[in-house]
Design a protein around this motif. Structure first.
Motif, PDB file in Angstrom:
ATOM      1  N   CYS A  24       0.837  -1.192   0.000  1.00  0.00           N
ATOM      2  CA  CYS A  24       0.000   0.000   0.000  1.00  0.00           C
ATOM      3  C   CYS A  24       0.876   1.248   0.000  1.00  0.00           C
ATOM      4  O   CYS A  24       1.967   1.252   0.572  1.00  0.00           O
ATOM      5  N   CYS A  30      -4.603   0.124   3.402  1.00  0.00           N
ATOM      6  CA  CYS A  30      -5.988   0.364   2.995  1.00  0.00           C
ATOM      7  C   CYS A  30      -6.961  -0.486   3.805  1.00  0.00           C
ATOM      8  O   CYS A  30      -7.981   0.007   4.268  1.00  0.00           O
ATOM      9  N   ARG A  53      -9.872   4.884  -1.151  1.00  0.00           N
ATOM     10  CA  ARG A  53      -8.548   4.262  -1.176  1.00  0.00           C
ATOM     11  C   ARG A  53      -8.343   3.451  -2.449  1.00  0.00           C
ATOM     12  O   ARG A  53      -7.269   3.467  -3.028  1.00  0.00           O
ATOM     13  N   CYS A  57      -5.316   4.650  -4.786  1.00  0.00           N
ATOM     14  CA  CYS A  57      -4.168   3.761  -4.618  1.00  0.00           C
ATOM     15  C   CYS A  57      -3.904   2.961  -5.897  1.00  0.00           C
ATOM     16  O   CYS A  57      -2.775   2.620  -6.191  1.00  0.00           O
TER      17      CYS A  57
END
Length: 96
Positions: A24, A30, A53, A57
């Motif tokens: 992450c 996350c 997220r 991400c």
């Protein structure tokens, strides 16, 4: 529904070893972030956290170095400061 989301996250932690999970960008992973948000603020807040997220991400991001500190600029324009970035990424980035 809240407990279904929490159960899903716990199953993810149990069934998928940490070494097989994608690293992450964030210091708080996350799944940990979504788990805490769901416990604290409920199912809808957990889903919103998961959606946010997942979008930032998994999308393109830019890594820069400013004043000898790493900064990550997410696809939505959010800038992650040094303390918000996963230490794994900082170790594997050359700051010289």
């Amino acid at each position: 529904m809240k407990y279904l989301l929490i159960l899903s996250i716990k199953l993810y932690w149990t069934l998928i070893p940490a070494k097989n999970r994608r690293k992450c960008l964030f210091a708080t992973s996350c799944s940990n972030f979504v788990h805490k948000e769901t416990l604290k603020n409920g199912f809808i807040a957990g889903l919103k956290a998961l959606n946010y997220r997942y979008k930032v991400c998994r999308s393109n991001y830019i890594t820069t170095i400013l004043n000898n500190e790493i900064r990550i600029i997410l696809s939505d324009g959010t800038i992650l400061k040094n303390e918000e970035i996963n230490p794994y990424l900082k170790i594997n980035t050359d700051i010289n």
